[in-house]
Design a protein around this motif. Structure first.
Motif, PDB file in Angstrom:
ATOM      1  N   UNK A   1      -0.401  10.106   2.353  1.00  0.00           N
ATOM      2  CA  UNK A   1      -0.959  11.141   1.500  1.00  0.00           C
ATOM      3  C   UNK A   1      -1.204  12.397   2.328  1.00  0.00           C
ATOM      4  N   UNK A   2      -0.315  13.357   2.161  1.00  0.00           N
ATOM      5  CA  UNK A   2      -0.395  14.639   2.855  1.00  0.00           C
ATOM      6  C   UNK A   2      -0.498  15.713   1.777  1.00  0.00           C
TER       7      UNK A   2
ATOM      8  N   UNK B   1       0.829  -1.211   0.000  1.00  0.00           N
ATOM      9  CA  UNK B   1       0.000   0.000   0.000  1.00  0.00           C
ATOM     10  C   UNK B   1       0.865   1.264   0.000  1.00  0.00           C
ATOM     11  N   UNK B   2       1.974   1.240   0.779  1.00  0.00           N
ATOM     12  CA  UNK B   2       2.855   2.404   0.820  1.00  0.00           C
ATOM     13  C   UNK B   2       3.393   2.725  -0.576  1.00  0.00           C
ATOM     14  N   UNK B   3       3.788   1.678  -1.296  1.00  0.00           N
ATOM     15  CA  UNK B   3       4.321   1.876  -2.648  1.00  0.00           C
ATOM     16  C   UNK B   3       3.257   2.443  -3.572  1.00  0.00           C
ATOM     17  N   UNK B   4       2.028   1.947  -3.446  1.00  0.00           N
ATOM     18  CA  UNK B   4       0.938   2.440  -4.291  1.00  0.00           C
ATOM     19  C   UNK B   4       0.676   3.928  -4.046  1.00  0.00           C
ATOM     20  N   UNK B   5       0.750   4.341  -2.787  1.00  0.00           N
ATOM     21  CA  UNK B   5       0.526   5.757  -2.457  1.00  0.00           C
ATOM     22  C   UNK B   5       1.630   6.618  -3.057  1.00  0.00           C
ATOM     23  N   UNK B   6       2.876   6.149  -2.943  1.00  0.00           N
ATOM     24  CA  UNK B   6       3.991   6.905  -3.521  1.00  0.00           C
ATOM     25  C   UNK B   6       3.833   7.039  -5.034  1.00  0.00           C
ATOM     26  N   UNK B   7       3.520   5.924  -5.689  1.00  0.00           N
ATOM     27  CA  UNK B   7       3.366   5.927  -7.147  1.00  0.00           C
ATOM     28  C   UNK B   7       2.185   6.809  -7.562  1.00  0.00           C
TER      29      UNK B   7
END
Length: 439
Positions: free
Chosen positions: A359-360, A1-7
Motif C-alpha cells: 500500500x503506497x 495478504x498481498x492479494x487482499x491489499x491488491x483487491x
C-alpha cells in the motif's frame, strides 16, 4: 495478504471514481429538475442503501461499475413501461436536448476534473525525480533483454527520440515513444552516430511493470552498500563505503561492469581492487554459485530533483492527465490495425496487479488518476450503453431536429450491453490467461 491489499486498493480506487462519475450525472440531472430514482456504486444485488428525498442511494455487490437511474431515460435498466406513458416535466425525455447532453457528459467531465486534480497535486507534492538526458549522455545506458532485441547496447548514449531531444530517461520508454510510427533512437556508440529503429508493435513487449526493468537503465558508478555477513565480501574484509575499482585486473567503474565480470566466476576466487578513504587496497573474495560476492551497492549518481509551485503544477498536471488520454487513444487506434496486441487489454485482475501488493499512497493516487482519465476516454466512445452512445444520439437529434425513437434507443441499448459484456469477458479472459501462462 498481498492479494487482499491488491483487491482493497482496486475496490477503493474504483469506488471513488465510479461514485464521482455517477455523482456528475446525478448533480447535472437535479440541476435541470430531472428526477433521479436511483444512485448506485456497484451493480445489484444491493448490499446496503437508504432513500433521501426522491432518490435511493445504494452500494451493490458487484463492484465493477455503477449507475444512476433517471426518470424517462432509456438506460441499462430497459424500463420500457415508464416510456409508454406521456412524458412528465421532471423526466429526462421532456428536457431540451442540450440539457440532456450536459447530463450525459456530467460523469465524463467529473472524471476528467478528478484526474487533473490528482495529477496536479501529485506534481505539487512530489515534484519530479529522474535521470536527465545530460546524465545519459555522460554515462550511457545498460541495455537489458528487451533493449538488446531492438539493437541497443550497454554503453550507448541515446541522443534523441525520433530526431527530438528528451528531458528524462523515462521519456525513452514512454507511451508516445513506444507507439511511434517509424520511430527510432539516435545513439552515440563509441563515437559513432547511428539509428536504432523502434519496431512496429514494440509496445507489446511492455505488458507489465517487470518488463520495463528488462529494457534499459542508466549506467551508474557505485560504492559498496550493505555487506552480507558470512559471504565472500564479508570474509575478505570489504566494508560499506569501499569503491571497487577492478576485479582480477579488469577495471570496474559502473555496476553493470561488476556484474559482467562476476558472471563467469561462480565458485571461484577473485582479486578485488578497491579504494577505502582514498587508499588503494587489494583483497581476495569468494564468488557464490549465484555469481555474487555478497554486497549491496549504493549509486553514486544523484538524480535530478525538481519541486514546483502550485501555479507551476497546474499546467504540468493538466499535461500529464491529457497525455494519458492521448497515449490510450493512439494505442486503441493501433489495436485496430493489429500493431498493438489485444492481449494488452486488462480486466479487474490486471488492474489490481497494477496497484500492487504493497500500500503506497503515492502509487495509489497515481494509478487512480490514470484510471480516471481512461474511464473518461472510454465512456466517451460512441458505443450504445456508454455515455458516449447517448451523446452520439443527442448530437444527432440536435443537428437533425429529430430524436431517435424509444424503440430504436432500446434496441441500441441492448446491442451496446452485449458489446460491453463481450469486452468484459475478453478482458477477464486475458487476465486469467496471464495468470496461467504469463504475460
Amino acid at each position: 495478504m498481498d492479494t487482499l491489499i491488491m483487491v482493497a486498493q482496486l475496490l477503493l480506487g474504483l469506488s471513488i471514481l465510479v461514485g464521482l462519475h455517477e455523482l456528475g450525472h446525478l448533480l447535472a440531472a437535479k440541476m435541470f429538475g430531472m428526477r433521479v430514482e436511483k444512485f448506485s456504486i456497484g451493480f445489484p444485488p444491493k448490499i446496503v442503501g437508504f432513500k433521501y428525498g426522491e432518490t435511493e442511494y445504494s452500494i451493490g455487490a458487484i463492484p465493477l461499475g455503477g449507475f444512476v437511474k433517471i426518470s424517462g431515460m432509456v438506460d441499462e435498466s430497459l424500463d420500457t413501461a415508464q416510456m409508454a406513458s406521456e412524458p412528465q416535466s421532471w423526466e429526462f425525455r421532456a428536457k431540451p436536448a442540450w440539457q440532456r447532453l450536459i447530463v450525459m457528459l456530467g460523469g465524463i467531465i467529473v472524471n476528467v476534473v478528478t484526474g487533473i486534480i490528482i495529477f496536479v497535486f501529485l506534481v505539487y507534492d512530489r515534484g519530479e525525480t529522474y535521470y536527465s538526458r545530460d546524465q545519459v549522455l555522460e554515462h550511457g545506458i545498460v541495455a537489458y533483454d528487451i533493449g538488446e532485441q531492438i539493437g541497443l547496447k550497454t554503453g550507448d548514449k541515446i541522443l534523441d527520440i525520433n530526431g527530438q531531444p528528451y528531458e528524462s530517461i523515462n521519456d525513452l520508454s514512454s507511451g508516445s515513444a513506444l507507439l511511434s510510427t517509424n520511430g527510432y533512437y539516435t545513439v552515440d556508440r563509441d563515437g559513432e552516430r547511428l539509428q536504432v529503429s523502434i519496431p512496429r508493435g514494440f509496445i507489446n513487449s511492455f505488458s507489465n511493470e517487470e518488463s520495463m526493468s528488462k529494457f534499459i537503465q542508466i549506467r551508474f558508478p557505485f560504492e559498496v552498500g550493505e555487506v552480507m555477513p558470512g559471504q565472500g565480501a564479508s570474509e575478505a574484509g570489504i566494508q560499506k563505503g569501499d569503491r571497487i575499482t577492478a576485479l582480477d585486473g579488469q577495471k570496474v567503474f559502473y555496476f553493470d561492469e561488476l556484474q559482467a565480470v562476476l558472471k563467469d566466476k561462480a565458485n571461484q576466487q577473485v582479486e578485488v581492487s578497491l579504494e577505502r578513504s582514498g587508499n588503494p587496497m587489494t583483497m581476495t573474495a569468494k564468488v557464490s554459485e549465484n555469481n555474487t560476492i555478497g554486497i549491496g551497492v549504493a549509486s553514486l549518481l544523484e538524480p535530478v530533483r525538481k519541486q514546483y509551485t502550485f501555479g507551476e503544477s497546474i499546467p504540468l498536471g493538466v499535461e500529464r492527465a491529457f497525455g494519458v488520454v492521448i497515449v490510450n487513444a493512439r494505442a486503441m487506434g493501433k489495436m485496430f490495425t493489429g500493431e498493438v496486441s489485444a492481449k494488452n487489454v486488462s480486466g479487474p485482475i490486471g488492474m489490481a496487479k497494477i496497484y500492487g501488493s504493497s500500500w503506497d499512497w503515492v502509487k495509489f493516487w497515481s494509478i487512480t488518476g490514470l484510471i480516471s482519465m481512461i474511464l473518461a476516454f472510454m465512456n466517451l466512445l460512441p458505443i450504445p450503453a456508454l455515455d458516449g452512445g447517448h451523446v452520439m444520439f443527442l448530437l444527432y437529434e440536435m443537428v437533425s431536429g429529430r430524436a431517435p425513437s424509444d424503440k430504436f434507443l432500446e434496441n441500441a441499448q441492448k446491442v451496446g450491453m452485449v458489446i460491453l459484456l463481450m469486452i468484459m469477458v475478453f478482458a477477464i479472459g486475458n487476465d486469467i490467461l496471464k495468470l496461467f501462462v504469463g504475460s
